[in-house]
Design a protein around this motif. Structure first.
Motif, PDB file in Angstrom:
ATOM      1  N   ILE A 107       0.851  -1.124   0.171  1.00  0.00           N
ATOM      2  CA  ILE A 107       0.008  -0.057   0.046  1.00  0.00           C
ATOM      3  C   ILE A 107       0.837   1.287  -0.149  1.00  0.00           C
ATOM      4  O   ILE A 107       0.413   2.336   0.281  1.00  0.00           O
ATOM      5  N   GLY A 108       2.049   1.010  -0.242  1.00  0.00           N
ATOM      6  CA  GLY A 108       3.107   2.418  -0.453  1.00  0.00           C
ATOM      7  C   GLY A 108       3.647   2.734   0.886  1.00  0.00           C
ATOM      8  O   GLY A 108       4.154   3.847   0.833  1.00  0.00           O
ATOM      9  N   LYS A 109       3.648   2.129   1.888  1.00  0.00           N
ATOM     10  CA  LYS A 109       4.066   2.536   3.251  1.00  0.00           C
ATOM     11  C   LYS A 109       5.535   1.681   3.415  1.00  0.00           C
ATOM     12  O   LYS A 109       5.653   0.983   4.271  1.00  0.00           O
ATOM     13  N   ARG A 110       6.393   2.152   2.510  1.00  0.00           N
ATOM     14  CA  ARG A 110       7.807   1.193   2.674  1.00  0.00           C
ATOM     15  C   ARG A 110       8.410   1.500   3.807  1.00  0.00           C
ATOM     16  O   ARG A 110       9.088   0.410   4.112  1.00  0.00           O
ATOM     17  N   LYS A 111       8.595   2.728   4.319  1.00  0.00           N
ATOM     18  CA  LYS A 111       9.474   2.843   5.369  1.00  0.00           C
ATOM     19  C   LYS A 111       8.634   1.918   6.678  1.00  0.00           C
ATOM     20  O   LYS A 111       9.451   1.399   7.473  1.00  0.00           O
ATOM     21  N   ALA A 112       7.269   1.907   6.805  1.00  0.00           N
ATOM     22  CA  ALA A 112       6.693   1.212   7.979  1.00  0.00           C
ATOM     23  C   ALA A 112       6.808  -0.308   7.540  1.00  0.00           C
ATOM     24  O   ALA A 112       7.414  -1.088   8.471  1.00  0.00           O
ATOM     25  N   GLY A 113       6.867  -0.671   6.338  1.00  0.00           N
ATOM     26  CA  GLY A 113       7.143  -2.080   6.029  1.00  0.00           C
ATOM     27  C   GLY A 113       8.532  -2.550   6.525  1.00  0.00           C
ATOM     28  O   GLY A 113       8.912  -3.559   7.029  1.00  0.00           O
ATOM     29  N   ARG A 114       9.571  -1.617   6.146  1.00  0.00           N
ATOM     30  CA  ARG A 114      10.853  -1.916   6.417  1.00  0.00           C
ATOM     31  C   ARG A 114      11.144  -2.154   8.043  1.00  0.00           C
ATOM     32  O   ARG A 114      11.929  -3.084   8.485  1.00  0.00           O
ATOM     33  N   ILE A 115      10.536  -1.288   8.597  1.00  0.00           N
ATOM     34  CA  ILE A 115      10.612  -1.143  10.252  1.00  0.00           C
ATOM     35  C   ILE A 115       9.898  -2.417  10.652  1.00  0.00           C
ATOM     36  O   ILE A 115      10.532  -3.453  11.567  1.00  0.00           O
ATOM     37  N   LEU A 116       8.848  -2.845  10.217  1.00  0.00           N
ATOM     38  CA  LEU A 116       7.972  -4.102  10.562  1.00  0.00           C
ATOM     39  C   LEU A 116       8.737  -5.304  10.405  1.00  0.00           C
ATOM     40  O   LEU A 116       8.845  -6.090  11.181  1.00  0.00           O
ATOM     41  N   LEU A 117       9.451  -5.348   9.056  1.00  0.00           N
ATOM     42  CA  LEU A 117      10.483  -6.507   8.788  1.00  0.00           C
ATOM     43  C   LEU A 117      11.613  -6.515   9.852  1.00  0.00           C
ATOM     44  O   LEU A 117      11.978  -7.550  10.254  1.00  0.00           O
TER      45      LEU A 117
END
Length: 172
Positions: A107-117
């Motif tokens: 959904i385009g929330k790349r920074k959040a995705g990276r932090i969650l990963l």
């Protein structure tokens, strides 16, 4: 404690339909949640994992067409539980973090995705999922639990490597 809040205006079967959508479409390429175990223990599945599964299920365009707000409703519930997961490292929390990370990227929330990963990878290390469960006989795991641990580890490993290649950064 383990009950997912009902979305205002939602059909009574919405949660069931979204879980079904997750297992029919999304979980296929990234099988980190064992369907039979998930369904058998549904009343004890943490809200964090249920919300992540429902959010990802709602994002499955091939199964049903839902407004984006449905996915965002479950996504926001899962996101609100993400920080709490740090206090209780578990395989279920790793699964939820991985699903939520993938959905964040979608959904385009790349920074959040990276932090969650990164949170998922840290939890994987903390729980020693990088060690083959057959080498940890004291854990007394079922074959399904062993395989789930392996799949979570490999999903973190591969996702982290892909992120590093994309970002040209050093993996965690």
């Amino acid at each position: 404690m383990h009950q997912l809040p009902t979305r205002p205006g939602a059909d009574a079967r919405e949660e069931d339909l979204l879980v079904d959508a997750f297992f029919h479409t999304v979980n296929m390429p990234m099988v980190i949640v064992h369907r039979a175990s998930f369904m058998e223990n549904y009343s004890r599945v943490p809200v964090f994992l249920k919300a992540a599964v429902c959010a990802m299920g709602a994002s499955a365009p091939t199964f049903m067409s839902l407004p984006k707000r449905v996915m965002l409703y479950y996504y926001s519930i899962a996101r609100s539980k993400a920080l709490e997961s740090c206090d209780a490292p578990s395989v279920e929390n790793i699964q939820a973090l991985l699903i939520l990370s993938a959905l964040s990227y979608l959904i385009g929330k790349r920074k959040a995705g990276r932090i969650l990963l990164g949170m998922a990878c840290g939890m994987v290390q903390y729980l020693r999922l990088d060690t083959d469960p057959d080498d940890l006989p004291n854990l007394r795991l079922t074959p399904i639990e062993k395989e789930t641990r392996r799949r979570c580890w490999w999903t973190c490993y591969i996702s982290e490597r892909c992120e590093s290649l994309h970002n040209t950064s050093t993996p965690t």
